[in-house]
Design a protein around this motif. Structure first.
Motif, PDB file in Angstrom:
ATOM      1  N   ILE A 184       0.834  -1.203   0.000  1.00 25.74           N
ATOM      2  CA  ILE A 184       0.000   0.000   0.000  1.00 25.74           C
ATOM      3  C   ILE A 184       0.870   1.256   0.000  1.00 25.74           C
ATOM      4  N   ASP A 185       2.002   1.199   0.706  1.00 26.22           N
ATOM      5  CA  ASP A 185       2.956   2.319   0.658  1.00 26.22           C
ATOM      6  C   ASP A 185       3.440   2.568  -0.772  1.00 26.22           C
ATOM      7  N   GLU A 186       3.701   1.490  -1.498  1.00 26.80           N
ATOM      8  CA  GLU A 186       4.152   1.616  -2.880  1.00 26.80           C
ATOM      9  C   GLU A 186       3.068   2.257  -3.739  1.00 26.80           C
ATOM     10  N   VAL A 187       1.823   1.854  -3.509  1.00 29.90           N
ATOM     11  CA  VAL A 187       0.695   2.454  -4.234  1.00 29.90           C
ATOM     12  C   VAL A 187       0.623   3.946  -3.929  1.00 29.90           C
ATOM     13  N   LYS A 188       0.771   4.287  -2.660  1.00 22.53           N
ATOM     14  CA  LYS A 188       0.711   5.693  -2.243  1.00 22.53           C
ATOM     15  C   LYS A 188       1.790   6.526  -2.917  1.00 22.53           C
ATOM     16  N   GLU A 189       3.031   6.047  -2.874  1.00 19.33           N
ATOM     17  CA  GLU A 189       4.145   6.812  -3.442  1.00 19.33           C
ATOM     18  C   GLU A 189       3.998   6.963  -4.959  1.00 19.33           C
ATOM     19  N   ARG A 190       3.616   5.873  -5.604  1.00 22.98           N
ATOM     20  CA  ARG A 190       3.513   5.915  -7.065  1.00 22.98           C
ATOM     21  C   ARG A 190       2.425   6.890  -7.508  1.00 22.98           C
ATOM     22  N   TRP A 191       1.257   6.811  -6.873  1.00 23.89           N
ATOM     23  CA  TRP A 191       0.160   7.670  -7.292  1.00 23.89           C
ATOM     24  C   TRP A 191       0.308   9.111  -6.807  1.00 23.89           C
ATOM     25  N   HIS A 192       0.988   9.293  -5.678  1.00 24.62           N
ATOM     26  CA  HIS A 192       1.182  10.654  -5.187  1.00 24.62           C
ATOM     27  C   HIS A 192       2.011  11.470  -6.174  1.00 24.62           C
ATOM     28  N   SER A 193       2.964  10.804  -6.823  1.00 29.58           N
ATOM     29  CA  SER A 193       3.789  11.513  -7.807  1.00 29.58           C
ATOM     30  C   SER A 193       2.999  11.862  -9.065  1.00 29.58           C
ATOM     31  N   ILE A 194       1.885  11.183  -9.277  1.00 27.41           N
ATOM     32  CA  ILE A 194       1.034  11.454 -10.439  1.00 27.41           C
ATOM     33  C   ILE A 194      -0.054  12.473 -10.098  1.00 27.41           C
ATOM     34  N   ILE A 195      -0.714  12.259  -8.978  1.00 21.14           N
ATOM     35  CA  ILE A 195      -1.830  13.130  -8.580  1.00 21.14           C
ATOM     36  C   ILE A 195      -1.325  14.487  -8.106  1.00 21.14           C
ATOM     37  N   LYS A 196      -0.226  14.480  -7.356  1.00 23.47           N
ATOM     38  CA  LYS A 196       0.364  15.707  -6.802  1.00 23.47           C
ATOM     39  C   LYS A 196      -0.665  16.564  -6.059  1.00 23.47           C
ATOM     40  N   PRO A 197      -1.366  15.995  -5.060  1.00 24.87           N
ATOM     41  CA  PRO A 197      -2.349  16.791  -4.327  1.00 24.87           C
ATOM     42  C   PRO A 197      -1.671  17.830  -3.437  1.00 24.87           C
ATOM     43  N   ARG A 198      -2.244  18.999  -3.373  1.00 31.89           N
ATOM     44  CA  ARG A 198      -1.693  20.064  -2.531  1.00 31.89           C
ATOM     45  C   ARG A 198      -1.889  19.696  -1.071  1.00 31.89           C
ATOM     46  N   ALA A 199      -0.849  19.871  -0.259  1.00 33.17           N
ATOM     47  CA  ALA A 199      -0.885  19.495   1.155  1.00 33.17           C
ATOM     48  C   ALA A 199      -2.083  20.116   1.858  1.00 33.17           C
ATOM     49  N   LYS A 200      -2.774  19.299   2.661  1.00 31.85           N
ATOM     50  CA  LYS A 200      -3.903  19.705   3.491  1.00 31.85           C
ATOM     51  C   LYS A 200      -5.139  20.106   2.688  1.00 31.85           C
ATOM     52  N   SER A 201      -5.103  19.914   1.385  1.00 29.54           N
ATOM     53  CA  SER A 201      -6.279  20.224   0.571  1.00 29.54           C
ATOM     54  C   SER A 201      -7.294  19.096   0.685  1.00 29.54           C
ATOM     55  N   ALA A 202      -8.525  19.361   0.258  1.00 34.18           N
ATOM     56  CA  ALA A 202      -9.556  18.318   0.253  1.00 34.18           C
ATOM     57  C   ALA A 202      -9.122  17.160  -0.632  1.00 34.18           C
ATOM     58  N   LYS A 203      -8.481  17.463  -1.733  1.00 33.87           N
ATOM     59  CA  LYS A 203      -8.016  16.414  -2.643  1.00 33.87           C
ATOM     60  C   LYS A 203      -6.994  15.508  -1.950  1.00 33.87           C
ATOM     61  N   ALA A 204      -6.096  16.111  -1.175  1.00 32.91           N
ATOM     62  CA  ALA A 204      -5.093  15.323  -0.451  1.00 32.91           C
ATOM     63  C   ALA A 204      -5.757  14.413   0.581  1.00 32.91           C
ATOM     64  N   GLN A 205      -6.789  14.913   1.228  1.00 34.09           N
ATOM     65  CA  GLN A 205      -7.484  14.113   2.227  1.00 34.09           C
ATOM     66  C   GLN A 205      -8.235  12.943   1.578  1.00 34.09           C
ATOM     67  N   ILE A 206      -8.848  13.199   0.431  1.00 30.02           N
ATOM     68  CA  ILE A 206      -9.562  12.131  -0.277  1.00 30.02           C
ATOM     69  C   ILE A 206      -8.566  11.112  -0.821  1.00 30.02           C
ATOM     70  N   PHE A 207      -7.430  11.598  -1.296  1.00 30.71           N
ATOM     71  CA  PHE A 207      -6.376  10.713  -1.793  1.00 30.71           C
ATOM     72  C   PHE A 207      -5.965   9.722  -0.692  1.00 30.71           C
ATOM     73  N   ALA A 208      -5.717  10.228   0.504  1.00 28.78           N
ATOM     74  CA  ALA A 208      -5.303   9.382   1.628  1.00 28.78           C
ATOM     75  C   ALA A 208      -6.438   8.474   2.090  1.00 28.78           C
ATOM     76  N   TYR A 209      -7.660   8.987   2.048  1.00 34.53           N
ATOM     77  CA  TYR A 209      -8.830   8.213   2.476  1.00 34.53           C
ATOM     78  C   TYR A 209      -8.990   6.960   1.630  1.00 34.53           C
ATOM     79  N   ALA A 210      -8.759   7.086   0.331  1.00 31.44           N
ATOM     80  CA  ALA A 210      -8.916   5.948  -0.581  1.00 31.44           C
ATOM     81  C   ALA A 210      -7.912   4.837  -0.304  1.00 31.44           C
ATOM     82  N   LEU A 211      -6.784   5.179   0.318  1.00 29.29           N
ATOM     83  CA  LEU A 211      -5.774   4.175   0.625  1.00 29.29           C
ATOM     84  C   LEU A 211      -6.192   3.280   1.786  1.00 29.29           C
ATOM     85  N   LYS A 212      -6.942   3.811   2.727  1.00 26.89           N
ATOM     86  CA  LYS A 212      -7.351   3.000   3.876  1.00 26.89           C
ATOM     87  C   LYS A 212      -8.791   2.519   3.770  1.00 26.89           C
TER      88      LYS A 212
END
Length: 408
Positions: free
Chosen positions: A314-342
């Protein structure tokens, strides 16, 4: 019931534990055929059987063979180390690990479903019934962990009530008032391989078992394994005993502080060799605690690397997609991005609540992540529109596959 008979009680030493006693019972066949050829066959058949009488264990100290004892101490150290070193970081993945444990526990009872089916059922999607039962098992384990400081008949009944909430014919949360047995004949316990204790004995046996489970002077894993085996032998419910018993084991792992932050998927370790697990329960009933203690120790030692591999994936999924999505820190998009991982299957409403924004404002970010390939969307038949993170679901399915293999 008649008086129980057994051999003289053995000394409490390694590989020596009181075996089951047995008592004769009368089987009332009035619920079967009352006329015709079937009634004749019933009347000609023996109408007595022997139900088991488990020993009272509250004051006993389970001692296994030296090899099993060493393995159990190694497993206790490994569990505590895993939780102390990785537990807090892994708390974000606690829902994933808990659902993996619930799925593995259910699979021991031949209830299987994919991660996608389980999470879809959890958000209200219609589909495979097994998935709904695994969701109920997850909720039962959540209750078990919350009630870790209260190992009692009442807390066990609560676990069962949550597990079987959608199975009213099995009287969720109620102790059985009938005979239950293992054997080929579903209509009668006569000639059964194993008959659980008479229902009149349940309260006394469970009170005694809970007293044993509450002690602090017994080696932790020995205590958990023996409590589990005793519970399975008592078999206090008409169905769901195995899953409830493994939820109880999770409760005790938390109570004895072998785990503090996450549910280590011990059932996944037991799943490697279900036949051996069942043989260990049989050995326990015959007066040998070594196999069940060893089974739990091996299961724990297998569960840790399997859980670590799941989190690494799951860490690998997070790192790989974070480099693609590039969500802005603390934004709603960043929170949804992290939510989908768990929580890799969710509705727009769930995502909006997690991000703290209005539902109508969440769709832009969901659509953006869908376009980038991070999320997929599905409209369930007679269910909600749901969003999925496919890579996390794949990682969970790979975890389940590893759990059933002898080598990781």
């Amino acid at each position: 019931m008649t008086d129980a008979t057994s051999a003289a009680e053995p000394a409490n030493t390694a590989a020596s534990w009181p075996a089951l006693a047995y008592e004769e019972q009368f089987w009332d066949s009035k619920s079967l055929a009352t006329f015709g050829p079937a009634a004749t066959r019933v009347s000609q058949h023996r109408r007595t059987y022997k139900s088991s009488v488990p020993p009272m264990i509250a004051g006993l100290n389970p001692v296994a063979s030296q090899e099993a004892e060493e393995l159990a101490r190694e497993a206790e150290f490994a569990l505590r180390d895993f939780d102390s070193v990785h537990g807090k970081r892994m708390q974000q993945f606690a829902p994933i690990l808990l659902r993996s444990e619930a799925a593995a526990s259910s699979q021991i009872e031949n209830l299987s479903a994919s991660a996608r089916q389980i999470f879809t059922a959890e958000v209200g999607g219609k589909g495979k019934r097994n998935a709904s039962q695994i969701v109920a098992n997850t909720r039962s384990m959540e209750v078990a962990i919350r009630l870790a400081d209260d190992i009692s008949i009442d807390s066990i009944r609560k676990m069962h009530r949550v597990l079987m909430y959608d199975e009213p014919r099995h009287t969720p949360g109620e102790l059985r008032t009938e005979a239950v047995w293992i054997g080929r004949n579903a209509e009668s316990p006569i000639d059964a391989v194993f008959v659980a204790p008479a229902h009149e004995r349940l309260n006394g046996l469970l009170e005694d078992m809970c007293s044993f489970a509450q002690r602090g002077d017994v080696n932790s894993l020995n205590q958990i394994a023996v409590t589990h085996a005793q519970f399975e032998t008592i078999h206090p419910f008409t169905d769901g005993n195995g899953r409830t018993g493994r939820a109880l084991a999770q409760s005790m792992l938390r109570r004895r502080k072998l785990t503090r932050n996450v549910a280590v998927p011990v059932s996944a370790g037991l799943l490697v060799n279900v036949a051996s697990y069942h043989d260990a329960l049989t050995a326990y009933r015959e007066g040998d605690v070594t196999p069940i203690i060893q089974s739990f120790a091996v299961a724990a030692l297998r569960a840790i690397p399997n859980g670590q591999k799941l989190i690494a994936d799951i860490d690998e999924v997070k790192e790989r997609w974070h480099s693609i999505i590039k969500p802005r820190a603390k934004s709603a998009k960043a929170q949804i991005f992290a939510y989908a991982l768990k929580r890799p299957v969710f509705t727009a409403e769930m995502a909006a609540e997690h991000a703290g924004i209005a539902v109508q404002n969440v769709y832009r970010d969901l659509k953006s992540m869908q376009d980038q390939g991070y999320l997929t969307i599905s409209v369930e038949h007679q269910g909600p529109t749901i969003w999925r993170q496919a890579d996390v679901l794949k990682a969970m399915d790979e975890f389940a596959k590893r759990a059933g293999k002898r080598t990781l």
